[in-house]
Design an enzyme around this catalytic site. Structure first.
Site, mmCIF file in Angstrom:
data_model
loop_
_atom_site.group_PDB
_atom_site.id
_atom_site.type_symbol
_atom_site.label_atom_id
_atom_site.label_comp_id
_atom_site.label_asym_id
_atom_site.label_seq_id
_atom_site.Cartn_x
_atom_site.Cartn_y
_atom_site.Cartn_z
ATOM 1 N N SER A 1 0.792 -1.236 0.000
ATOM 2 C CA SER A 1 0.000 0.000 0.000
ATOM 3 C C SER A 1 0.820 1.280 0.000
ATOM 4 O O SER A 1 0.268 2.376 -0.178
ATOM 5 C CB SER A 1 -0.929 0.006 1.219
ATOM 6 N N ILE A 2 2.116 1.175 0.189
ATOM 7 C CA ILE A 2 2.970 2.360 0.194
ATOM 8 C C ILE A 2 2.870 3.141 -1.114
ATOM 9 O O ILE A 2 3.094 4.352 -1.153
ATOM 10 C CB ILE A 2 4.430 1.928 0.485
#
Length: 690
Positions: free
Chosen positions: A397-398
């Protein structure tokens, strides 16, 4: 009457011939005079006018110029002027094979030298000892070959190598029992004398050389032909193994240029025996670090006249803060040990950390450590820092900040848009959900809580698809290119251009199924290197300006011990600007601020007092656990990258811990090592820099 006419013609013809000869003679004389004049003029020009020039040319052709030994390399400093790598003088005893030297003479010299210097012959092999026995016992070794075998040799049914191998096989322990420690020492010295290229200097001893040993060799070179002494140098690492793998290696005085680098260095004018940088910083900045060798003229009587003094190579200053680097490595080692004592960490074995300035690209610290379990159950820590630029990880998700930009740029996402965070079901695929259902959320909350389905909805719109529950989803495959092109502008999926060799790109998926675009949007498809993830977050922190990361800060002349005469200074380099509006970037940055605020997924990764922003990520990753080349185990990788302060960033922290748990393990049962490393590294940074 007729006779008179003929006589007249004859007389006239004779006169014409004489005149012709006289003219030709005159021309010949003129030509000779002209040639002589040219020769005299040329001789005058050569011997008088150009006398000095040709004298110098003659001297250059007849004078023998040689170079001295490899000069010490330049020092390596950190950004604060601390010496990281220096040179230390070492006494060296070496051997240079004389021309036409006989084997028996070399053996005698080896025995003589062995009486006066101590050599560690623990590396003496049985093969070396057998070959030594054959050299000293030629008749006895020949008798180990049968008459039939000698006959086969003459008939070319056997080769000389075959004969030598048979001799080696038939040497018994009893044969070798005649050798005592002195013999073994001489054998080992002889082996060192004949190791490597014929014409190179062979190092016999260059560590723990006593004054007595050094003096004996120096005073007896006439009795031990080929042997001599010199003061050499070795690299001295002031901080031990800290950052050592990235500092790189230098070839030894015995090995010279490694074979794999031979063509490159020879094309640059090096000699095979030169000591050169062979990896990372030492290799990357060889042109600055290499020393300048002294030059000598060989006189007719065999003496030398120094023409040019040797000098140490230029000194380089790195962007690294060695004290911060040391602390980061210690934190990694401590946390790896702690994590291996936690549940569900059977596949976890390494972590990465990068600390850098987002405005310039300067790297302040860069480290990775790997933990290995010994047979007795204990652990050992290995340095894995090169993996920062060569290994790839699934980011998770970064990357959602970049995915938001794709949505804003294409109109698939509006600032403040409210969406229902419900699971998505595509025909013949499992449910695709967020960590939990968040209900109706906007674009900021989607980042703060790391909603997956919010990104899925954007991706579907970017691909021109229409979503209906449990029905097939069709999207335009060009959507993959739209995402990847924007991601590259941030540094994901492209070279960062860091000033180190062997940078990798990561993995780029080739399948373009609709569901994979959704996975891509949440960082579950392509993989990236840790340095790419660091550059991505730095680009966001730096208002969309992608900076080249670098380690070389400056180069200084080494004529003074002080860093005073600068030769070169690295200027920060903008690689590109993200093609988006300031409004969109600011929206992502606000979302990242909320991620690290109370209630966000990154809460507590960096202390609130530093006004941080950033993004966490968890990603499904895969392992080949038994080394058979087949991926067999799914795991979870934890990622984090953040910056501070959010309104004027001065530092970016990137921490990645691959395979922290098997994929089936719930979040509450996973190690929090990534969070702990982030906390400790960021606090250490602010302790140093305020």
């Amino acid at each position: 009457m007729k006779k008179k006419i003929n006589k007249y013609k004859y007389h006239k013809k004779r006169i014409n011939i004489e005149e012709t000869l006289e003219k030709r003679y005159t021309i010949l004389v003129v030509v000779i005079i002209l040639i002589m004049s040219i020769l005299i003029t040329r001789l005058f020009y050569v011997q008088i006018v150009k006398n000095r020039h040709y004298s110098e040319e003659l001297q250059s052709l007849t004078v023998n110029i040689i170079e001295g030994d490899s000069a010490p390399r330049g020092r390596i400093y950190d950004r604060n002027g601390n010496i990281i790598v220096d040179n230390i003088s070492t006494k060296t005893i070496y051997y240079k094979k004389p021309s036409k030297v006989k084997t028996e003479d070399e053996i005698k010299v080896a025995y003589l030298v062995g009486k006066y210097i101590n050599v560690d012959y623990s590396k003496l092999t049985l093969s070396m000892l057998k070959k030594f026995w054959i050299l000293n016992n030629s008749d006895a070794s020949d008798k180990k070959i049968t008459d039939e075998e000698w006959k086969n040799l003459s008939l070319r049914k056997l080769t000389k190598n075959d004969i030598e191998n048979l001799k080696m096989e038939r040497i018994t322990d009893e044969d070798l029992s005649i050798y005592n420690d002195d013999d073994k020492g001489a054998c080992y010295i002889y082996n060192l004398m004949n190791k490597g290229y014929y014409y190179t200097e062979k190092t016999i001893k260059n560590s723990d050389v006593t004054d007595e040993e050094f003096a004996y060799i120096a005073e007896n070179i006439d009795k031990i032909p080929g042997f001599n002494v010199k003061l050499d140098w070795e690299r001295d690492y002031k901080y031990g193994n800290v950052f050592k793998t990235i500092l790189g290696n230098v070839s030894s005085s015995t090995s010279g240029i490694p074979y794999n680098l031979k063509d490159y260095y020879l094309s640059e004018g090096y000699s095979l025996t030169d000591r050169v940088g062979t990896s990372y910083i030492e290799y990357q900045y060889e042109k600055y670090l290499k020393g300048k060798k002294a030059k000598y003229q060989v006189n007719d009587d065999g003496t030398y006249t120094e023409l040019a003094k040797g000098s140490r190579g230029s000194d380089i200053v790195l962007t690294i803060d060695i004290n911060l680097q040391k602390a980061v490595e210690e934190i990694l080692e401590e946390e790896l040990i702690i994590a291996k004592g936690e549940r569900n960490t059977e596949y976890f074995d390494k972590a990465y950390v990068i600390v850098n300035d987002p405005k310039t690209g300067e790297i302040l610290a860069m480290a990775s450590k790997q933990i290995i379990k010994n047979d007795d159950g204990s652990y050992k820590i290995l340095d894995y820092t090169p993996g920062v630029i060569t290994s790839s990880v699934t980011p998770g998700s970064i990357v959602k900040g970049a995915s938001h930009i794709v949505g804003y740029n294409t109109g698939a996402l509006k600032i403040g848009e409210i969406r229902n965070d419900a699971c998505i079901k595509i025909a013949a695929t499992p449910l695709k959900c967020s960590f939990t259902e968040y209900g109706n959320i906007d674009d900021l909350a989607a980042l703060k809580y790391s909603s997956n389905t919010y990104q899925f909805q954007t991706a579907i719109k970017v691909g021109g698809g229409v979503y209906r529950y449990n029905l097939p989803l069709v999207i335009n495959e060009e959507a993959f290119d739209i995402y990847r092109n924007t991601f590259k502008e941030f540094g994901l999926g492209t070279y960062t251009n860091i000033d180190l060799p062997n940078e990798s790109l990561g993995y780029k998926g080739t399948n373009r199924l609709s569901g994979l675009l959704l996975d891509f949007s949440i960082g579950q498809y392509d993989t990236y290197t840790p340095i790419q993830i660091s550059q991505y977050m730095s680009t966001i922190a730096n208002n969309g300006m992608r900076m080249q990361p670098y380690l070389l800060k400056a180069v200084f002349d080494s004529s003074s011990d002080a860093l005073s005469n600068i030769i070169y200074e690295t200027e920060p380099k903008v690689l590109n600007k993200v093609n988006t509006s300031e409004e969109y970037l600011n929206r992502v940055k606000e979302g990242f601020r909320q991620v690290l605020d109370y209630g966000g997924t990154g809460s507590g990764y960096i202390d609130y007092s530093h006004n941080p922003a950033g993004k966490t990520g968890t990603a499904q990753s895969f392992l080949d656990t038994n080394g058979d080349g087949v991926i067999d185990t799914a795991t979870t990788t934890a990622t984090f990258s953040g910056y501070a302060p959010y309104d004027n960033p001065s530092v970016v922290f990137t921490v990645i811990s691959p395979d922290i748990a098997p994929d089936y393990v719930t979040y509450n049962d996973m190690s929090r090592i990534n969070r702990r490393i982030s906390q400790k590294v960021s606090e250490k940074y602010f302790e140093i820099y305020g």
